[in-house]
Design an enzyme around this catalytic site. Structure first.
Site, PDB file in Angstrom:
ATOM      1  N   LYS A  11       9.002   7.615   4.947  1.00  0.00           N
ATOM      2  CA  LYS A  11       9.542   6.870   3.947  1.00  0.00           C
ATOM      3  C   LYS A  11       9.692   7.814   2.814  1.00  0.00           C
ATOM      4  CE  LYS A  11       5.720   5.995   1.126  1.00  0.00           C
ATOM      5  NZ  LYS A  11       5.728   6.443  -0.080  1.00  0.00           N
ATOM      6  N   PRO A  96       4.727  15.702   6.896  1.00  0.00           N
ATOM      7  CA  PRO A  96       3.865  16.439   6.309  1.00  0.00           C
ATOM      8  C   PRO A  96       2.747  15.398   5.742  1.00  0.00           C
ATOM      9  CG  PRO A  96       5.905  16.235   5.047  1.00  0.00           C
ATOM     10  CD  PRO A  96       6.124  15.726   6.092  1.00  0.00           C
ATOM     11  N   VAL A  97       1.649  15.943   5.881  1.00  0.00           N
ATOM     12  CA  VAL A  97       0.499  15.134   5.392  1.00  0.00           C
ATOM     13  C   VAL A  97       0.017  15.105   3.850  1.00  0.00           C
ATOM     14  CG1 VAL A  97      -2.268  14.565   5.746  1.00  0.00           C
ATOM     15  CG2 VAL A  97      -0.584  14.886   7.955  1.00  0.00           C
ATOM     16  N   ALA A  99       1.791  13.840   1.656  1.00  0.00           N
ATOM     17  CA  ALA A  99       3.238  14.085   0.855  1.00  0.00           C
ATOM     18  C   ALA A  99       3.597  13.174  -0.033  1.00  0.00           C
ATOM     19  CB  ALA A  99       3.999  14.847   1.881  1.00  0.00           C
ATOM     20  N   GLY A 100       3.208  11.799   0.409  1.00  0.00           N
ATOM     21  CA  GLY A 100       3.765  10.725  -0.246  1.00  0.00           C
ATOM     22  C   GLY A 100       4.879  10.102   0.556  1.00  0.00           C
ATOM     23  N   GLY A 103       3.361   8.985   6.131  1.00  0.00           N
ATOM     24  CA  GLY A 103       3.281   9.398   7.422  1.00  0.00           C
ATOM     25  C   GLY A 103       1.964   8.418   8.331  1.00  0.00           C
ATOM     26  N   GLY A 104       0.793   8.399   7.464  1.00  0.00           N
ATOM     27  CA  GLY A 104      -0.004   7.412   8.447  1.00  0.00           C
ATOM     28  C   GLY A 104       0.435   6.036   8.467  1.00  0.00           C
ATOM     29  N   SER A 105       1.090   5.604   7.487  1.00  0.00           N
ATOM     30  CA  SER A 105       1.478   4.071   7.200  1.00  0.00           C
ATOM     31  C   SER A 105       2.474   4.158   8.525  1.00  0.00           C
ATOM     32  CB  SER A 105       2.233   3.779   6.204  1.00  0.00           C
ATOM     33  OG  SER A 105       1.183   3.853   5.210  1.00  0.00           O
ATOM     34  N   ASP A 138       1.769   0.561   2.400  1.00  0.00           N
ATOM     35  CA  ASP A 138       3.048   1.109   3.032  1.00  0.00           C
ATOM     36  C   ASP A 138       3.271   0.584   4.517  1.00  0.00           C
ATOM     37  OD1 ASP A 138       3.952   1.884   0.435  1.00  0.00           O
ATOM     38  OD2 ASP A 138       3.282   3.788   0.865  1.00  0.00           O
TER      39      ASP A 138
HETATM   40  O1  C5P Z   1      -3.457   0.585   0.720  1.00  0.00           O
HETATM   41  P1  C5P Z   1      -3.744   2.047   0.616  1.00  0.00           P
HETATM   42  O2  C5P Z   1      -5.089   2.282   1.548  1.00  0.00           O
HETATM   43  O3  C5P Z   1      -2.402   2.541   1.206  1.00  0.00           O
HETATM   44  O4  C5P Z   1      -3.859   2.564  -0.596  1.00  0.00           O
HETATM   45  C1  C5P Z   1      -4.460   3.706  -0.973  1.00  0.00           C
HETATM   46  C2  C5P Z   1      -5.200   3.652  -2.559  1.00  0.00           C
HETATM   47  O5  C5P Z   1      -3.954   3.747  -3.252  1.00  0.00           O
HETATM   48  C3  C5P Z   1      -5.957   2.396  -2.975  1.00  0.00           C
HETATM   49  O6  C5P Z   1      -7.517   2.607  -2.441  1.00  0.00           O
HETATM   50  C4  C5P Z   1      -5.670   2.310  -4.412  1.00  0.00           C
HETATM   51  O7  C5P Z   1      -6.378   3.096  -5.020  1.00  0.00           O
HETATM   52  C5  C5P Z   1      -4.031   2.966  -4.538  1.00  0.00           C
HETATM   53  N1  C5P Z   1      -3.235   1.703  -4.503  1.00  0.00           N
HETATM   54  C6  C5P Z   1      -3.208   0.866  -5.573  1.00  0.00           C
HETATM   55  N2  C5P Z   1      -2.194  -0.201  -5.754  1.00  0.00           N
HETATM   56  C7  C5P Z   1      -1.210  -0.173  -4.483  1.00  0.00           C
HETATM   57  C8  C5P Z   1      -1.488   0.482  -3.622  1.00  0.00           C
HETATM   58  C9  C5P Z   1      -2.221   1.514  -3.516  1.00  0.00           C
HETATM   59  O8  C5P Z   1      -3.950   0.845  -6.580  1.00  0.00           O
HETATM   60  N3  C5P Z   1      -0.649  -1.360  -4.655  1.00  0.00           N
END
Ligand code: C5P
Length: 289
Positions: A11, A96-97, A99-100, A103-105, A138
């Site tokens: 994404k 890529p890991v 990267a934003g 990938g994991g999601s 995500d």
């Molecule tokens: O939900 P996920 O594990 O992908 O989020 C990773 C980190 O990103 C969370 O631990 C949090 O610090 C931050 N986050 C957040 N608000 C969101 C999504 C992620 O603060 N809506």
């Protein structure tokens, strides 16, 4: 059927706004999301020994519950009310890991879709999205993908008309940026500029690529972090190569430019390839593909 394969598309955030802090420690977001044609491939094989694990062509990817794909399988079996079912997940990583690019999601969502097929569709899309919320912010978007507005933690989705046809040039520098770390830095200083989410939605609805690209913005780009200078540098280079717009995706470190012509996206990539670790072109992928 005992096994299946599934593609997991990456994404991009065409925009990312943080609209508030929540009591649960997360942040409220408004993100325009787009699936792109950079994808992992997953092979899922049911096992009789009760073991659920992942393996990958990248050695540093964990095979246990730290891997969102493994967590997705465990949550799926739980939701189905079966215990002791084993699964082997082989992942060929292309996304890529760090990267934003989710990938994991994307891998986790692919496991949910693949298992749903293996078990003859016990869950609807909405139910898979609900299971996703226990895995990561995500994952829900990645279940169906396409073009969507994601709000709340990222799990409140509004399907949008597919974004206008275009080409992306994606570029990730050698370093990664930790997501929780960048959220903390954002909390330390107020967000001064917000993307015009209403304007972005109107541009998508009108099929107006230029209006969309003019409004692409990610609030994390303005955070005080020295690594974001490199991000800004890449953005500038993409714009020099006549990108209609360029923006960082998620909490980085990948940046992308949007182009009307494939040749321009390819030229931009070629010029950046020597300096940065991951550079390639991609296309938008429609919902459900
Ligand atoms: O939900 P996920 O594990 O992908 O989020 C990773 C980190 O990103 C969370 O631990 C949090 O610090 C931050 N986050 C957040 N608000 C969101 C999504 C992620 O603060 N809506």
């Amino acid at each position: 059927m005992r096994e299946t394969t599934e593609r997991a598309w990456a994404k991009l955030n065409l925009s990312l706004d943080v609209t508030g802090r929540r009591e649960d420690g997360y942040h409220d977001l408004a993100m325009l999301m787009q699936t792109v044609s950079v994808g992992d491939e997953l092979r899922l094989r049911l096992r009789d020994d009760g073991k659920v694990f992942a393996s990958s062509n990248l050695r540093f990817i964990p095979g246990d519950e730290r891997n969102l794909a493994v967590r997705a399988a465990l949550r799926f079996f739980e939701a189905l009310g079966i215990s002791g079912q084993g699964l082997q997940i082989d992942i060929r990583k292309e996304i890529p890991v760090g990267a934003g690019m989710g990938g994991g999601s994307a891998d986790a969502a692919a496991v949910l879709r693949g298992l749903n097929r293996l078990y003859d569709t016990p869950f609807s899309r909405a139910e898979l999205e609900r299971i996703s919320q226990q895995i990561g912010s995500d994952v829900a978007f990645c279940v169906a993908g396409g073009t969507a507005l994601a709000q709340g933690r990222g799990e409140l989705l509004r399907d949008l008309r597919p974004m206008p046809d275009c080409f992306f040039a994606l570029c990730k520098p050698g370093f990664s940026i930790s997501t929780p770390e960048l959220y903390q830095k954002l909390d330390a200083s107020p967000v001064r500029i917000h993307p015009d989410t209403a304007g972005l939605l109107a541009a998508v609805e009108a099929g107006d690529l230029r209006a969309l690209c003019r409004r692409m913005y990610n609030v994390f780009e303005d955070v005080d972090d020295r690594r974001l200078r490199t991000v800004a540098e890449i953005k500038g280079r993409l714009l020099d190569y006549r990108a209609l717009g360029a923006v960082m995706t998620g909490t980085g470190s990948a940046v992308f430019g949007v182009f009307e012509r494939a040749e321009d996206a390819e030229r931009a990539c070629e010029s950046l390839r020597g300096e940065y670790k991951f550079c390639r072109t991609a296309k938008p992928v429609p919902r459900g593909e």
